[in-house]
Design an enzyme around this catalytic site. Structure first.
Site, PDB file in Angstrom:
ATOM      1  N   GLU A 139      -5.546  39.545 -44.944  1.00  0.00           N
ATOM      2  CA  GLU A 139      -5.099  39.414 -46.339  1.00  0.00           C
ATOM      3  C   GLU A 139      -5.173  37.982 -46.857  1.00  0.00           C
ATOM      4  OE1 GLU A 139      -3.195  39.934 -43.711  1.00  0.00           O
ATOM      5  OE2 GLU A 139      -1.159  39.172 -43.942  1.00  0.00           O
ATOM      6  N   ILE A 147      17.478  18.099 -60.165  1.00  0.00           N
ATOM      7  CA  ILE A 147      17.658  16.836 -59.435  1.00  0.00           C
ATOM      8  C   ILE A 147      16.537  16.667 -58.422  1.00  0.00           C
ATOM      9  CG2 ILE A 147      19.148  15.662 -57.743  1.00  0.00           C
ATOM     10  CD1 ILE A 147      21.541  16.862 -59.212  1.00  0.00           C
ATOM     11  N   CYS A 198      -1.172  42.337 -37.534  1.00  0.00           N
ATOM     12  CA  CYS A 198      -0.340  41.501 -36.673  1.00  0.00           C
ATOM     13  C   CYS A 198       0.741  42.344 -35.988  1.00  0.00           C
ATOM     14  CB  CYS A 198       0.219  40.324 -37.472  1.00  0.00           C
ATOM     15  SG  CYS A 198       0.613  38.938 -36.399  1.00  0.00           S
ATOM     16  N   TYR A 229      12.970  36.586 -47.915  1.00  0.00           N
ATOM     17  CA  TYR A 229      13.923  36.802 -49.012  1.00  0.00           C
ATOM     18  C   TYR A 229      14.126  35.519 -49.816  1.00  0.00           C
ATOM     19  CZ  TYR A 229      15.280  41.318 -47.080  1.00  0.00           C
ATOM     20  OH  TYR A 229      15.272  42.612 -46.640  1.00  0.00           O
ATOM     21  N   LYS A 278      11.579  31.760 -80.496  1.00  0.00           N
ATOM     22  CA  LYS A 278      12.370  30.543 -80.612  1.00  0.00           C
ATOM     23  C   LYS A 278      11.711  29.364 -79.892  1.00  0.00           C
ATOM     24  CE  LYS A 278      15.888  31.522 -82.958  1.00  0.00           C
ATOM     25  NZ  LYS A 278      15.780  31.110 -84.363  1.00  0.00           N
ATOM     26  N   GLY A 300       1.646  28.606 -61.168  1.00  0.00           N
ATOM     27  CA  GLY A 300       0.569  28.807 -60.194  1.00  0.00           C
ATOM     28  C   GLY A 300      -0.614  29.539 -60.823  1.00  0.00           C
ATOM     29  N   HIS A 335      -4.634  37.978 -39.783  1.00  0.00           N
ATOM     30  CA  HIS A 335      -4.202  38.344 -41.143  1.00  0.00           C
ATOM     31  C   HIS A 335      -5.397  38.330 -42.107  1.00  0.00           C
ATOM     32  CE1 HIS A 335       0.217  38.085 -40.530  1.00  0.00           C
ATOM     33  NE2 HIS A 335      -0.174  37.348 -39.510  1.00  0.00           N
TER      34      HIS A 335
HETATM   35  N1  GLN Z   1       6.262  38.873 -34.341  1.00  0.00           N
HETATM   36  C1  GLN Z   1       4.917  39.013 -33.891  1.00  0.00           C
HETATM   37  C2  GLN Z   1       4.423  37.792 -33.136  1.00  0.00           C
HETATM   38  O1  GLN Z   1       4.981  36.736 -33.251  1.00  0.00           O
HETATM   39  C3  GLN Z   1       3.998  39.336 -35.052  1.00  0.00           C
HETATM   40  C4  GLN Z   1       3.886  38.245 -36.050  1.00  0.00           C
HETATM   41  C5  GLN Z   1       3.296  38.688 -37.375  1.00  0.00           C
HETATM   42  O2  GLN Z   1       3.257  39.867 -37.679  1.00  0.00           O
HETATM   43  N2  GLN Z   1       2.880  37.735 -38.186  1.00  0.00           N
HETATM   44  O3  GLN Z   1       3.460  37.871 -32.421  1.00  0.00           O
END
Ligand code: GLN
Length: 536
Positions: free
Chosen positions: A511, A151, A383, A56, A189, A20, A509
């Protein structure tokens, strides 16, 4: 350029070598030479998209403007290139098969036997070409997820083989491998690289460029050896040495002439040298900080940095913008309670409560927010982080004893966060949240307005729950101002506290929109507030 060219990045020897980052760096260099470039990721797993994957499993889920839940590599693409991606930029095996099976059920194949070759490979090629259609881009860079020999990735490699055959020098393959250093013998290597190129050749694909991830410099003899065994010219053996920051990679690739080799191979006339002045300035500020701030990131996936990839990168951009080092301390929300909070959050110049789902760790997040609010520490909530700020204020300022989100407690007496009306009838989990960019209007005269410098903004979302407007007045009166709203749906998008140096939380969000070229103003201002807090 009259015709779009297609570049593929494959990986060999090991996963996580940074396909990436190499793809993003090449894109950056080509853009810096004046070309139009987009990057796409093909993921060989069966999920339709990573939206249903646990962090995870696959780290953060990145969200695009058009509401696609995508692989986190798309975040790198945007942060490096400053070009927004879309649904078309991330395709999984699940999506490919779903499209083919839908066609089969409609009868589109007119009685043919539906097979991996040609039907699945045709669908893969369609998804690659889709980005090239309409001449919007000079180059489409397609990163093939996984490692050659898997695969799962065979149909993708076969599609690459066919496209190479069909497009000739409008198509090019970059193979990223690992050249391990054996400490006992003091040698690099090349054998694993030779083997992985052989595996690629077994599928009929001859790579044009070999990028070698390494911890020591490759000398010319070693480059010649790789070139000889892998049928490429020595200048097409590119070194990708371990670096301090991923943002160094475009400069390293420039010095290794990756972009030049690519252009020569594809017979594209070289226009101008890449202009990376702004990038270099960013790197200078990043590497020469004039101070340091410590931000606590409160979340429940702290062992796994990839779970908060975009947030951590946004802090890097904001740190460079303020020319300070931002040290992010990851704090497990489950470890926070009224007894531990003082110790865990001491010495912090700012506290960020992360997005998330479900009840685990929620009380720790709420306790952390109470601490930030009462101790006047700069706070940013994203959020679920905003929802927790609303819950905390409800419980501790407004006296709503069991205030909660109905996500965690459907029977609460004070459902200050509640499921959105449109979400009530949804029962499928995949791709059904409120996703992608929506407008938000900011109240003039507020801190949020000052941060953005404008009233009308657009930010990306990924949630099902929202502020319950029934409580609007009580919150406003008590000093939590609902300063950003989506006027169409009347949804609260931003809150801030009146009597606090910097306490802003957002339902969206930010970010996902921070890039090297455009660090996000919320992060930039939050870090600036942390600097002020530290001084005081
Ligand atoms: N769980 C919360 C919702 O669905 C916040 C979701 C999140 O933080 N992306 O509104």
């Amino acid at each position: 350029m009259a015709e779009t060219r297609y570049i593929f990045t494959t990986g060999g020897v090991a996963s996580s070598l940074g396909k990436g980052i190499i793809s993003s760096s090449l894109a950056k260099l080509l853009i810096a030479r004046g070309f139009k470039v987009t990057i796409q990721k093909l993921d060989p797993y069966i999920n339709i998209d990573p939206g249903t994957l646990n962090p995870y499993e696959h780290g953060e889920c990145f969200v695009t403007d058009d509401g696609a839940e995508t692989d986190l590599d798309l975040g790198h693409y945007e942060r490096f290139t400053n070009v927004p991606t879309s649904q078309a930029n991330n395709v999984t095996t699940g999506r490919i098969y779903q499209a083919v099976i839908d066609k089969e059920r409609r009868g589109d194949y007119l009685g043919e036997t539906v097979q991996v070759i040609p039907h699945i490979t045709d669908e893969i090629k369609n998804r690659i070409r889709l980005l090239g259609n309409g001449g919007k881009f000079d180059f489409v860079i397609t990163e093939i997820g996984g490692t050659v020999g898997d695969i799962e990735s065979l149909p993708y490699i076969e599609a690459v083989r066919q496209m190479k055959w069909e497009l000739g020098n409008r198509c090019l393959v970059i193979h990223l491998t690992l050249v391990p250093y054996l400490h006992s013998s003091g040698e690099l290597k090349t054998k694993p690289t030779q083997h992985s190129v052989k595996t690629l050749l077994e599928s009929g694909v001859q790579p044009d460029v070999i990028v070698c991830r390494t911890e020591k410099h490759l000398n010319q003899a070693l480059r010649n050896k790789i070139a000889l065994f892998c049928n490429v010219i020595p200048s097409a053996v590119i070194e990708s040495i371990d670096v301090e920051t991923i943002y160094d990679v475009p400069l390293l690739m420039r010095d290794e002439r990756l972009d030049q080799v690519v252009l020569e191979k594809m017979q594209v006339p070289i226009r101008k040298e890449p202009d990376l002045a702004k990038w270099e300035e960013f790197l200078f500020r990043l590497k020469h900080p004039e101070g340091e701030v410590k931000i606590g990131l409160v979340g429940k996936y702290v062992e796994l940095k990839d779970a908060y990839k975009s947030i951590l990168e946004s802090f890097i951009h904001a740190g460079a913008s303020n020319q300070v080092k931002v040290e992010v301390k990851m704090i497990h929300s489950e470890s926070i309670n009224p007894e531990t909070v003082g110790n865990l959050l001491k010495d912090l110049d700012g506290i960020l409560v992360a997005p998330g789902f479900g009840a685990r760790g929620i009380e720790g997040k709420i306790t952390a927010i109470q601490f930030a609010r009462e101790k006047m520490i700069p706070f940013m909530g994203i959020c679920l982080g905003m929802q927790c700020a609303v819950i905390e204020f409800g419980r501790n300022v407004l006296g709503y004893k069991d205030a909660h989100s109905t996500e965690m407690n459907p029977d609460t007496q004070f459902p200050v966060i509640d499921i959105m009306e449109e979400q009530k009838k949804i029962n499928k989990k995949g791709g059904t949240m409120r996703l992608g960019a929506y407008p938000c209007s900011i109240r003039p005269g507020t801190k949020a307005f000052k941060v953005y410098g404008q009233a009308e903004i657009k930010e990306r979302h990924r949630h099902r729950f929202e502020f319950n407007n029934q409580y609007l007045e009580s919150y406003e009166k008590a000093g939590m101002m609902l300063v950003g709203v989506n006027k169409e749906d009347n949804l609260v998008e931003m809150i801030e506290l009146k009597d606090h140096p910097w306490f802003i939380a957002v339902q969206f969000h930010p970010e996902y929109r921070s890039t090297v070229a455009n660090p996000h103003p919320l992060f930039v201002n939050f870090v600036a507030a942390a600097i002020i807090h530290k001084k005081s």
